[in-house]
Enzyme design. Structure first.
Site, PDB file in Angstrom:
ATOM      1  N   TYR A 141     -36.732  26.052  -3.336  1.00  9.97           N
ATOM      2  CA  TYR A 141     -37.264  27.360  -2.958  1.00  9.97           C
ATOM      3  C   TYR A 141     -38.319  27.865  -3.941  1.00  9.97           C
ATOM      4  O   TYR A 141     -39.175  28.670  -3.571  1.00  9.97           O
ATOM      5  CB  TYR A 141     -36.137  28.401  -2.883  1.00  9.97           C
ATOM      6  CG  TYR A 141     -35.443  28.489  -1.550  1.00  9.97           C
ATOM      7  CD1 TYR A 141     -34.784  27.393  -1.016  1.00  9.97           C
ATOM      8  CD2 TYR A 141     -35.458  29.676  -0.820  1.00  9.97           C
ATOM      9  CE1 TYR A 141     -34.138  27.473   0.206  1.00  9.97           C
ATOM     10  CE2 TYR A 141     -34.812  29.765   0.408  1.00  9.97           C
ATOM     11  CZ  TYR A 141     -34.159  28.664   0.910  1.00  9.97           C
ATOM     12  OH  TYR A 141     -33.529  28.754   2.123  1.00  9.97           O
ATOM     13  N   LYS A 192     -27.111  15.405  -3.095  1.00  2.60           N
ATOM     14  CA  LYS A 192     -27.439  14.082  -2.559  1.00  2.60           C
ATOM     15  C   LYS A 192     -27.770  13.185  -3.746  1.00  2.60           C
ATOM     16  O   LYS A 192     -28.918  12.751  -3.922  1.00  2.60           O
ATOM     17  CB  LYS A 192     -28.617  14.183  -1.581  1.00  2.60           C
ATOM     18  CG  LYS A 192     -28.263  14.807  -0.231  1.00  2.60           C
ATOM     19  CD  LYS A 192     -27.567  13.853   0.720  1.00  2.60           C
ATOM     20  CE  LYS A 192     -28.536  12.789   1.216  1.00  2.60           C
ATOM     21  NZ  LYS A 192     -27.814  11.815   2.102  1.00  2.60           N
ATOM     22  N   ASP A 225     -24.535  15.842   3.186  1.00  2.00           N
ATOM     23  CA  ASP A 225     -24.445  15.526   4.620  1.00  2.00           C
ATOM     24  C   ASP A 225     -22.996  15.293   5.027  1.00  2.00           C
ATOM     25  O   ASP A 225     -22.548  15.731   6.096  1.00  2.00           O
ATOM     26  CB  ASP A 225     -25.334  14.316   4.987  1.00  2.00           C
ATOM     27  CG  ASP A 225     -25.042  13.077   4.153  1.00  2.00           C
ATOM     28  OD1 ASP A 225     -24.457  13.194   3.048  1.00  2.00           O
ATOM     29  OD2 ASP A 225     -25.408  11.968   4.592  1.00  2.00           O
ATOM     30  N   ASP A 249     -28.169  26.992   1.745  1.00  2.00           N
ATOM     31  CA  ASP A 249     -28.703  27.746   2.880  1.00  2.00           C
ATOM     32  C   ASP A 249     -28.148  27.180   4.182  1.00  2.00           C
ATOM     33  O   ASP A 249     -27.663  27.911   5.050  1.00  2.00           O
ATOM     34  CB  ASP A 249     -30.235  27.663   2.856  1.00  2.00           C
ATOM     35  CG  ASP A 249     -30.879  28.483   3.968  1.00  2.00           C
ATOM     36  OD1 ASP A 249     -30.408  29.606   4.218  1.00  2.00           O
ATOM     37  OD2 ASP A 249     -31.841  27.987   4.581  1.00  2.00           O
ATOM     38  N   ASP A 253     -24.700  28.625   6.613  1.00  2.70           N
ATOM     39  CA  ASP A 253     -24.825  28.988   8.034  1.00  2.70           C
ATOM     40  C   ASP A 253     -23.786  28.231   8.859  1.00  2.70           C
ATOM     41  O   ASP A 253     -23.171  28.781   9.777  1.00  2.70           O
ATOM     42  CB  ASP A 253     -26.222  28.645   8.577  1.00  2.70           C
ATOM     43  CG  ASP A 253     -27.166  29.846   8.530  1.00  2.70           C
ATOM     44  OD1 ASP A 253     -26.924  30.751   7.706  1.00  2.70           O
ATOM     45  OD2 ASP A 253     -28.135  29.875   9.302  1.00  2.70           O
TER      46      ASP A 253
HETATM   47  C1  IPM Z   1     -30.657  33.297   3.796  1.00  2.37           C
HETATM   48  C2  IPM Z   1     -31.933  33.286   4.587  1.00  2.37           C
HETATM   49  C3  IPM Z   1     -33.094  33.287   3.618  1.00  2.37           C
HETATM   50  C4  IPM Z   1     -33.047  31.984   2.847  1.00  2.37           C
HETATM   51  C5  IPM Z   1     -34.469  33.500   4.258  1.00  2.37           C
HETATM   52  C6  IPM Z   1     -34.507  34.777   5.072  1.00  2.37           C
HETATM   53  C7  IPM Z   1     -35.564  33.486   3.238  1.00  2.37           C
HETATM   54  O1  IPM Z   1     -31.948  32.210   5.460  1.00  2.37           O
HETATM   55  O2  IPM Z   1     -30.450  34.242   3.011  1.00  2.37           O
HETATM   56  O3  IPM Z   1     -29.861  32.373   3.969  1.00  2.37           O
HETATM   57  O4  IPM Z   1     -33.548  30.950   3.304  1.00  2.37           O
HETATM   58  O5  IPM Z   1     -32.491  32.005   1.743  1.00  2.37           O
HETATM   59 MG    MG Z   2     -30.144  31.092   5.511  1.00  2.00          MG
END
Ligand code: IPM
Ligand code: MG
Length: 367
Positions: A141, A192, A225, A249, A253
């Site tokens: 990032y 990884k 993975d 990230d 999710d």
């Molecule tokens: C998160 C989001 C952010 C990230 C975006 C909005 C920049 O997906 O907080 O997980 O990628 O960190």
């Molecule tokens: Mg995210």
């Protein structure tokens, strides 16, 4: 004694859900005598529209000065063609970086009342309680070099750099081991290492720190993975998952969706402790700005409300109040009150404000 809070509602459904958080905070001030000094400001697309930047210097200064920041969400299709460094997301990334919020705690908890909201079988996710600990200020990032460059042969070349140093790995791993000690005492570290030097370094340094200071915690390593696969196959094997910015990230999710609704999950981003042991901190729901439902009054405010509970617990040491707020949310769910995102087929739904009302009523009943 008085805690300084900066609320940054941001874009999309951010202002709606933060409106309910504000009411919950007011309740705790009035009914519980908690002392909070609450200010609001803008961040993200709304700030870009007004100031030409997603995070104004004055807003950052207010965030630096606060004991905790509560953020709603940033971004939306309206700003899709804005340059990267002026996008709403850049405001969020700048807050993380400037406040030094390297430790991102993303719990994935399955509430019993919502077990059917998960796309996985109830037996697989029942009682699930995972903590994803994502490194938040390093890795791909922020790594340099980065950019899109013209090549002599007319092609273009896009570059991002995955980079971690020993100290960055140690400070996040330390948080993971300390969190695990307060939970089920297990850390699974994911990278990884089979293809990436930065992943190999990560594995070696986590192992070293563990051997030196945290032998009492059970440590395992997993390729990221495989972790993605194991999260679907047998998620209950995990307690704390320690991982880098990009894998975190993605995995967070995925873990969130095991629970059935992004609309339920809070997060905390913490900095290093200062001389007094205080950490800079920002709390936010993990759902995004949800532009498709913004302004309709139907967004689920519970993730934001639970983020305020995390703020009570991790920044202010108000554990009893955090418990009370979390219990109120559970009671609301047990009473069958649902926003659309967590409703079963045919179930009656309520809007954002009615959900806020329900939480406040549940708080009143608990006092
Ligand atoms: C998160 C989001 C952010 C990230 C975006 C909005 C920049 O997906 O907080 O997980 O990628 O960190
Ligand atoms: Mg995210």
């Amino acid at each position: 004694m008085t805690k300084k809070i900066l609320i940054l509602p941001g874009d999309g459904i951010g202002p709606e859900v933060m409106g309910e958080v504000r009411r919950v905070l007011d309740w705790f001030q009035q009914k519980r005598g908690l002392k909070m000094d609450i200010a609001e400001d803008i961040v993200g697309g709304i700030a870009f529209d007004k100031n030409g930047t997603p995070l104004a210097a004055e807003t950052l200064a207010k965030a630096q000065d606060a004991d905790a920041v509560l953020l709603g969400a940033v971004g939306g299709p309206k700003w899709a063609s804005v340059a990267y460094d002026k996008r709403p997301e850049a405001g969020l990334l700048a807050l993380r970086k400037e406040l030094g919020l390297f430790a991102n705690l993303r719990p994935a908890i399955v509430f019993d009342a919502l077990i059917d909201a998960s796309t996985l079988k109830a037996d697989v996710v029942r009682g699930l309680d995972i903590m994803i600990l994502r490194e938040l200020t390093g890795g791909v990032y922020f790594g340099e070099p980065r950019g899109i460059f013209d090549m002599p042969d007319g092609q273009r070349r896009g570059i991002n750099t995955q980079v971690y140093t020993t100290s960055e790995i140690h400070r996040i791993a330390r948080v993971a081991f300390e969190l695990a000690r307060q939970r089920r005492n297990k850390v699974c570290s994911c990278e990884k290492a089979n293809v990436m030097e930065s992943g190999l370094l990560w594995r070696e340094e986590v192992t070293k720190l563990h051997a030196a200071e945290f032998k009492d915690v059970e440590l395992t390593h997993m390729y990221a993975d495989n972790c993605a696969m194991q999260l679907l196959r047998a998620p209950s094997q995990f307690d704390v998952i320690l991982t880098d910015n990009l894998f975190g990230d993605v995995l967070s999710d995925e873990a969130a969706m095991l629970t059935g609704s992004l609309g339920m999950l809070p997060s905390a981003s913490l900095g290093a402790p200062d001389a007094k042991g205080q950490r800079k901190a920002m709390y936010e729901p993990i759902h995004g700005s949800a532009p498709d439902i913004a302004g309709k009054g139907v967004a689920n405010p519970l993730a934001s409300i639970l983020s305020a509970a995390m703020m009570f617990r991790y920044s202010f040491g108000w554990a009893a109040e955090a418990d009370q707020l979390e219990t109120a949310v559970k009671n609301v769910l047990n009473a069958g009150i649902r926003t659309a995102d967590i409703a079963a087929k045919g179930q009656k739904t309520v809007g954002t404000v009615a959900m806020g009302d329900a939480v406040i009523e549940a708080l009143n009943r608990l006092s």
